[in-house]
Design a protein around this motif. Structure first.
Motif, PDB file in Angstrom:
ATOM      1  N   THR A  11      -2.160  -4.248   9.421  1.00  0.00           N
ATOM      2  CA  THR A  11      -1.491  -5.343   8.705  1.00  0.00           C
ATOM      3  C   THR A  11      -0.862  -4.837   7.397  1.00  0.00           C
ATOM      4  O   THR A  11      -1.444  -3.955   6.761  1.00  0.00           O
ATOM      5  N   PRO A  12       0.278  -5.378   6.983  1.00  0.00           N
ATOM      6  CA  PRO A  12       0.825  -4.994   5.678  1.00  0.00           C
ATOM      7  C   PRO A  12      -0.233  -5.142   4.572  1.00  0.00           C
ATOM      8  O   PRO A  12      -0.980  -6.118   4.562  1.00  0.00           O
ATOM      9  N   GLY A  13      -0.294  -4.153   3.705  1.00  0.00           N
ATOM     10  CA  GLY A  13      -1.219  -4.216   2.565  1.00  0.00           C
ATOM     11  C   GLY A  13      -2.554  -3.522   2.772  1.00  0.00           C
ATOM     12  O   GLY A  13      -3.355  -3.403   1.835  1.00  0.00           O
ATOM     13  N   VAL A  14      -2.821  -3.028   3.989  1.00  0.00           N
ATOM     14  CA  VAL A  14      -4.130  -2.405   4.221  1.00  0.00           C
ATOM     15  C   VAL A  14      -4.235  -0.979   3.655  1.00  0.00           C
ATOM     16  O   VAL A  14      -5.334  -0.427   3.573  1.00  0.00           O
ATOM     17  N   GLY A  15      -3.089  -0.401   3.282  1.00  0.00           N
ATOM     18  CA  GLY A  15      -3.164   0.926   2.652  1.00  0.00           C
ATOM     19  C   GLY A  15      -2.584   2.074   3.461  1.00  0.00           C
ATOM     20  O   GLY A  15      -2.903   3.240   3.202  1.00  0.00           O
ATOM     21  N   LYS A  16      -1.700   1.769   4.398  1.00  0.00           N
ATOM     22  CA  LYS A  16      -1.105   2.817   5.242  1.00  0.00           C
ATOM     23  C   LYS A  16      -0.275   3.809   4.418  1.00  0.00           C
ATOM     24  O   LYS A  16      -0.373   5.013   4.608  1.00  0.00           O
ATOM     25  N   THR A  17       0.557   3.264   3.526  1.00  0.00           N
ATOM     26  CA  THR A  17       1.439   4.116   2.728  1.00  0.00           C
ATOM     27  C   THR A  17       0.646   5.023   1.796  1.00  0.00           C
ATOM     28  O   THR A  17       0.920   6.230   1.690  1.00  0.00           O
ATOM     29  N   THR A  18      -0.353   4.427   1.146  1.00  0.00           N
ATOM     30  CA  THR A  18      -1.186   5.192   0.218  1.00  0.00           C
ATOM     31  C   THR A  18      -1.861   6.353   0.948  1.00  0.00           C
ATOM     32  O   THR A  18      -1.812   7.505   0.498  1.00  0.00           O
ATOM     33  N   ASP A  77       4.040   5.649   9.688  1.00  0.00           N
ATOM     34  CA  ASP A  77       3.420   4.459   9.088  1.00  0.00           C
ATOM     35  C   ASP A  77       4.235   3.231   9.461  1.00  0.00           C
ATOM     36  O   ASP A  77       5.410   3.137   9.122  1.00  0.00           O
ATOM     37  N   ARG A 105      -4.271  -8.191  -2.727  1.00  0.00           N
ATOM     38  CA  ARG A 105      -3.202  -7.176  -2.680  1.00  0.00           C
ATOM     39  C   ARG A 105      -1.856  -7.808  -2.332  1.00  0.00           C
ATOM     40  O   ARG A 105      -0.828  -7.475  -2.921  1.00  0.00           O
ATOM     41  N   ARG A 109       1.835  -8.613  -4.437  1.00  0.00           N
ATOM     42  CA  ARG A 109       3.181  -8.264  -3.962  1.00  0.00           C
ATOM     43  C   ARG A 109       4.155  -9.434  -4.067  1.00  0.00           C
ATOM     44  O   ARG A 109       5.330  -9.284  -3.780  1.00  0.00           O
ATOM     45  N   SER A 146     -10.573   0.159   4.768  1.00  0.00           N
ATOM     46  CA  SER A 146      -9.673   0.512   3.673  1.00  0.00           C
ATOM     47  C   SER A 146      -9.747  -0.534   2.552  1.00  0.00           C
ATOM     48  O   SER A 146      -8.782  -1.236   2.274  1.00  0.00           O
ATOM     49  N   ASN A 147     -10.936  -0.614   1.955  1.00  0.00           N
ATOM     50  CA  ASN A 147     -11.170  -1.630   0.918  1.00  0.00           C
ATOM     51  C   ASN A 147     -11.162  -1.075  -0.495  1.00  0.00           C
ATOM     52  O   ASN A 147     -10.699  -1.711  -1.425  1.00  0.00           O
ATOM     53  N   GLN A 148     -11.741   0.108  -0.641  1.00  0.00           N
ATOM     54  CA  GLN A 148     -11.921   0.651  -1.988  1.00  0.00           C
ATOM     55  C   GLN A 148     -11.535   2.132  -2.034  1.00  0.00           C
ATOM     56  O   GLN A 148     -11.411   2.775  -0.989  1.00  0.00           O
ATOM     57  N   PRO A 149     -11.367   2.668  -3.234  1.00  0.00           N
ATOM     58  CA  PRO A 149     -10.942   4.069  -3.376  1.00  0.00           C
ATOM     59  C   PRO A 149     -11.835   5.061  -2.619  1.00  0.00           C
ATOM     60  O   PRO A 149     -11.336   6.053  -2.086  1.00  0.00           O
ATOM     61  N   LEU A 152     -10.642   5.449   0.852  1.00  0.00           N
ATOM     62  CA  LEU A 152      -9.443   6.295   0.930  1.00  0.00           C
ATOM     63  C   LEU A 152      -9.846   7.768   0.987  1.00  0.00           C
ATOM     64  O   LEU A 152      -9.375   8.526   1.840  1.00  0.00           O
TER      65      LEU A 152
END
Ligand code: DAT
Length: 172
Positions: A11-18, A77, A105, A109, A146-149, A152
């Motif tokens: 879903t958008p915002g889950v952290g794919k780009t990061t 992505d 998140r 946006r 993908s909730n917290q640093p 990641l």
């Protein structure tokens, strides 16, 4: 040297780009954001009035990516995955974020009420996980929190290990 292709979806915002950018910088693999690619090449086929966004021209996106995907070493992505050729990917990761975290998140946006609601529902019903399972062999589809640093960092370490193993297994 052979290198794997990796799909990051969710879903958008889950952290794919990061995750994708960090992985690319650590592994040397190439990062491709399909949304950006479509915007740059205007790979659209009409406009969706209800969602107030252009409609992706999936065939042109596939044509655009084909040659680099055949070479290998690409991290893709996108918040969708059923239109990519199955043969492209060696592994698929579906990122997941808790609703309350994702809500914040997406609010940041500036998504409108409808877009927010639709995306949260997409996450609740695990739409992208189902789409990935329907599109790729079950054994190569993995879910990642993908909730917290810390998530990641864990995800990067896990995928880096997988990439190293894959390259080792495919060299010779
Ligand atoms: P996507 O590409 O899936 O739309 P993103 O990478 O742009 O998502 O991330 C959305 C926001 O969430 C962005 O502000 C960075 C943040 N974020 C991503 N992964 C995170 C994580 N594991 N922990 C905390 N924040 C994260």
């Amino acid at each position: 040297m052979l290198r794997p292709n990796i799909l990051l979806t969710g879903t958008p915002g889950v952290g794919k780009t990061t995750l994708g950018k960090e992985l690319a910088s650590r592994s040397g693999l190439k990062y491709v954001n399909v949304g950006d690619l479509a915007r740059e090449g205007q790979l659209y086929d009409g406009y969706d009035e209800e969602y107030d966004c252009p409609i992706l021209d999936e065939d042109r996106v596939v044509d655009e990516l084909e040659s680099q995907m055949s070479e290998g070493g690409v991290i893709v992505d996108y918040h969708g995955c059923d239109f990519f050729p199955e043969r492209w990917f060696h592994i698929v990761f579906v990122l997941n974020t808790d609703n309350s975290v994702l809500y914040k998140r997406l609010e940041t946006r500036g998504y409108n009420e409808k877009k927010l609601k639709d995306n949260i529902q997409c996450e609740i019903f695990q739409i992208l996980y189902e789409e990935a399972l329907a599109s790729y062999s079950e054994e190569i589809v993995h879910r990642l929190p993908s909730n917290q640093p810390e998530d990641l960092e864990d995800n990067i370490n896990q995928i880096m290990k997988w990439i190293e193993e894959w390259i080792k297994d495919h060299s010779s």
